[in-house]
Design a protein around this motif. Structure first.
Motif, PDB file in Angstrom:
ATOM      1  N   ARG A 300       0.814  -1.212   0.000  1.00 41.88           N
ATOM      2  CA  ARG A 300       0.000   0.000   0.000  1.00 41.88           C
ATOM      3  C   ARG A 300       0.847   1.259   0.000  1.00 41.88           C
ATOM      4  N   MET A 301       1.986   1.226   0.657  1.00 45.24           N
ATOM      5  CA  MET A 301       2.842   2.406   0.663  1.00 45.24           C
ATOM      6  C   MET A 301       3.288   2.777  -0.753  1.00 45.24           C
ATOM      7  N   TYR A 302       3.420   1.785  -1.624  1.00 41.32           N
ATOM      8  CA  TYR A 302       3.782   2.052  -3.015  1.00 41.32           C
ATOM      9  C   TYR A 302       2.565   2.259  -3.914  1.00 41.32           C
ATOM     10  N   ARG A 303       1.432   1.659  -3.556  1.00 40.45           N
ATOM     11  CA  ARG A 303       0.318   1.616  -4.503  1.00 40.45           C
ATOM     12  C   ARG A 303      -0.901   2.440  -4.096  1.00 40.45           C
ATOM     13  N   ASN A 304      -1.012   2.774  -2.806  1.00 39.82           N
ATOM     14  CA  ASN A 304      -2.214   3.491  -2.395  1.00 39.82           C
ATOM     15  C   ASN A 304      -2.032   4.090  -1.004  1.00 39.82           C
ATOM     16  N   ALA A 305      -0.936   4.768  -0.776  1.00 42.35           N
ATOM     17  CA  ALA A 305      -0.643   5.283   0.562  1.00 42.35           C
ATOM     18  C   ALA A 305      -1.664   6.318   1.002  1.00 42.35           C
ATOM     19  N   ASP A 306      -2.164   7.108   0.070  1.00 45.77           N
ATOM     20  CA  ASP A 306      -3.081   8.186   0.426  1.00 45.77           C
ATOM     21  C   ASP A 306      -4.536   7.754   0.477  1.00 45.77           C
ATOM     22  N   GLY A 307      -4.808   6.468   0.178  1.00 41.30           N
ATOM     23  CA  GLY A 307      -6.184   6.002   0.167  1.00 41.30           C
ATOM     24  C   GLY A 307      -6.974   6.487  -1.026  1.00 41.30           C
ATOM     25  N   LYS A 308      -6.324   7.150  -1.965  1.00 43.49           N
ATOM     26  CA  LYS A 308      -6.987   7.699  -3.152  1.00 43.49           C
ATOM     27  C   LYS A 308      -6.351   7.165  -4.440  1.00 43.49           C
ATOM     28  N   GLN A 309      -5.736   5.991  -4.335  1.00 47.16           N
ATOM     29  CA  GLN A 309      -5.076   5.330  -5.462  1.00 47.16           C
ATOM     30  C   GLN A 309      -3.852   6.088  -5.960  1.00 47.16           C
ATOM     31  N   GLY A 310      -3.281   6.936  -5.103  1.00 46.39           N
ATOM     32  CA  GLY A 310      -2.036   7.597  -5.478  1.00 46.39           C
ATOM     33  C   GLY A 310      -0.890   6.600  -5.435  1.00 46.39           C
ATOM     34  N   THR A 311      -0.204   6.433  -6.544  1.00 48.62           N
ATOM     35  CA  THR A 311       0.803   5.375  -6.648  1.00 48.62           C
ATOM     36  C   THR A 311       2.205   5.947  -6.793  1.00 48.62           C
ATOM     37  N   PHE A 312       3.167   5.161  -6.350  1.00 53.54           N
ATOM     38  CA  PHE A 312       4.577   5.447  -6.585  1.00 53.54           C
ATOM     39  C   PHE A 312       4.774   5.571  -8.085  1.00 53.54           C
ATOM     40  N   GLY A 313       5.592   6.533  -8.515  1.00 53.45           N
ATOM     41  CA  GLY A 313       5.728   6.812  -9.937  1.00 53.45           C
ATOM     42  C   GLY A 313       6.270   5.648 -10.744  1.00 53.45           C
ATOM     43  N   SER A 314       6.041   5.695 -12.033  1.00 47.73           N
ATOM     44  CA  SER A 314       6.434   4.596 -12.921  1.00 47.73           C
ATOM     45  C   SER A 314       7.835   4.766 -13.494  1.00 47.73           C
ATOM     46  N   GLN A 315       8.462   5.919 -13.269  1.00 46.86           N
ATOM     47  CA  GLN A 315       9.810   6.160 -13.785  1.00 46.86           C
ATOM     48  C   GLN A 315      10.789   6.223 -12.627  1.00 46.86           C
ATOM     49  N   SER A 316      11.727   5.282 -12.600  1.00 48.82           N
ATOM     50  CA  SER A 316      12.698   5.255 -11.514  1.00 48.82           C
ATOM     51  C   SER A 316      13.633   6.458 -11.591  1.00 48.82           C
TER      52      SER A 316
END
Length: 409
Positions: A300-316
């Motif tokens: 969840r910390m990478y995929r939905n930490a804010d509870g609003k489907q905010g995800t860790f970015g796709s570009q490293s």
């Protein structure tokens, strides 16, 4: 100029006797329906349940009819079976014979071609190898001397199994004009005693943290019976570069262990960061993290930490830590944000950090989300902090912290 490779030979493509005196024919008939790659006849969507065989090209056609092609959002990936070097153990009743180099390649290529004939946009995964030994040798190499003489490997030019498999796929695909292998996939479980289990104590937890280094670090000597660097992801990439350039790399089973302990979440967060940083195309946790567990919150910390489907970015994005054995950092860029994950792997103490943002120019306050053993049942939204060239913050013991830095599009 490409280095010349030993020619593939087929000297040991025989039927291993398996269990002495045991004929699997009766059990196969009693428990299984033959699974064949191609039907060579018109497909039906609902085959007769009493059919004498099932056909995998017909099954792919069924999935494509229901969901569309892979390229149109249907089933995107097909793994060609699972852990073939264990078939003589896990499926002894129906496949008691040990699998060798040639059976592996022949079976994979037959079924891969069947899938691609129905859905050319599907991505094929293989060989789904289980473990460290299976990266190097076939089960025929086990013999009666536990891999001491490696007869099957020696019969195939002395090449380790996975590089040979890549080369076999490349030669096949060059001849047919169709790519049969899209993603080279293996499984990874830390081999050090107690790590890939639910066991948690100070020694095992610390070892679990270190074991993530086997995924990427050429200087880390595996603290198990392996006793040498695993260097898994760079090793797989080097094999791909040498034998079948353009093939992606995946880890389609992994689990760092730890059960419900904080170390499980920290090790999982570390693994996810490593997969992104090192360019792993696909990674799948086995089996699935229990909802509410530390590993579940790591996802969840990478995929939905804010509870609003905010995800860790796709570009490293390149990020470094001056004390990575204690606090590691992973960074990415997404739509409107640069994200940083900070993992405090110290199970005993908090640490004060200075986070330099380098050339990242924030256009607003930095959002902060945190998961720690101080509140193991929720991700806590901390107060935003003012943006500057560097941020000063404390990360509690055994914690995962996400910083979301807003940037101009």
């Amino acid at each position: 100029m490409r280095e010349r490779r030993p020619q593939r030979r087929h000297g040991l493509d025989h039927h291993d006797p398996g269990v002495a005196g045991y004929d699997p024919a009766a059990n196969r008939q009693r428990t299984s329906v033959p699974s064949l790659p191609r039907k060579n006849a018109p497909f039906v969507l609902n085959p007769d349940s009493g059919s004498a065989a099932v056909y995998q090209d017909e099954w792919v056609n069924h999935l494509r009819t229901l969901f569309g092609s892979a390229g149109a959002g249907g089933v995107g990936f097909y793994a060609i079976d699972n852990e073939p070097m264990l078939w003589s153990q896990t499926h002894r009743d129906v496949h008691p014979a040990r699998v060798g180099y040639d059976e592996l390649a022949r079976t994979y290529l037959q079924y891969a071609a069947a899938v691609k004939s129905v859905d050319p946009t599907a991505q094929l995964l293989g060989p789904e190898s289980c473990c460290w030994t299976d990266y190097w040798d076939s089960e025929l190499d086990r013999g009666t001397d536990n891999f001491a003489t490696q007869p099957d490997r020696n019969a195939h030019g002395g090449m380790p199994l996975i590089p040979w498999f890549l080369d076999a796929a490349r030669q096949h695909d060059a001849a047919t004009g169709t790519r049969s292998l899209d993603v080279l996939t293996v499984h990874f479980y830390p081999e050090a005693r107690g790590v890939a289990t639910d066991t948690s104590n100070p020694d095992i937890d610390a070892l679990r943290m270190r074991a993530t280094r086997a995924l990427w670090d050429p200087t880390y000597v595996d603290e198990s019976w392996i006793k040498q660097p695993v260097n898994l992801i760079p090793r797989l990439k080097s094999w791909v570069a040498a034998e079948y350039p353009g093939t992606r790399v995946g880890i389609t089973e992994y689990n760092m262990g730890g059960g419900d302990s904080p170390s499980a979440g920290l090790a999982e967060a570390e693994a996810l960061g490593i997969f992104g940083r090192e360019g792993v195309y696909i990674a799948t946790y086995w089996t699935a993290p229990k909802p509410g567990s530390p590993a579940w919150f790591a996802f969840r910390m990478y995929r939905n930490a804010d509870g609003k489907q905010g995800t860790f970015g796709s570009q490293s994005v390149r990020a470094t830590s001056s004390a990575s054995d204690t606090v590691s950092v992973f960074a990415s860029k997404g739509s409107g944000y640069v994200d940083l994950i900070l993992i405090n792997k110290d199970l005993q103490a908090a640490h004060n950090l200075t986070v330099g943002l380098g050339k990242v120019s924030a256009v607003g306050p930095v959002q902060r989300f945190q998961y720690s053993d101080a509140n193991s049942s929720a991700i806590v939204r901390l107060a935003d902090t003012s943006a500057s060239a560097s941020l000063t913050l404390e990360v509690p013991r055994a914690s995962i912290t996400l910083l979301r830095v807003p940037v101009a599009h």
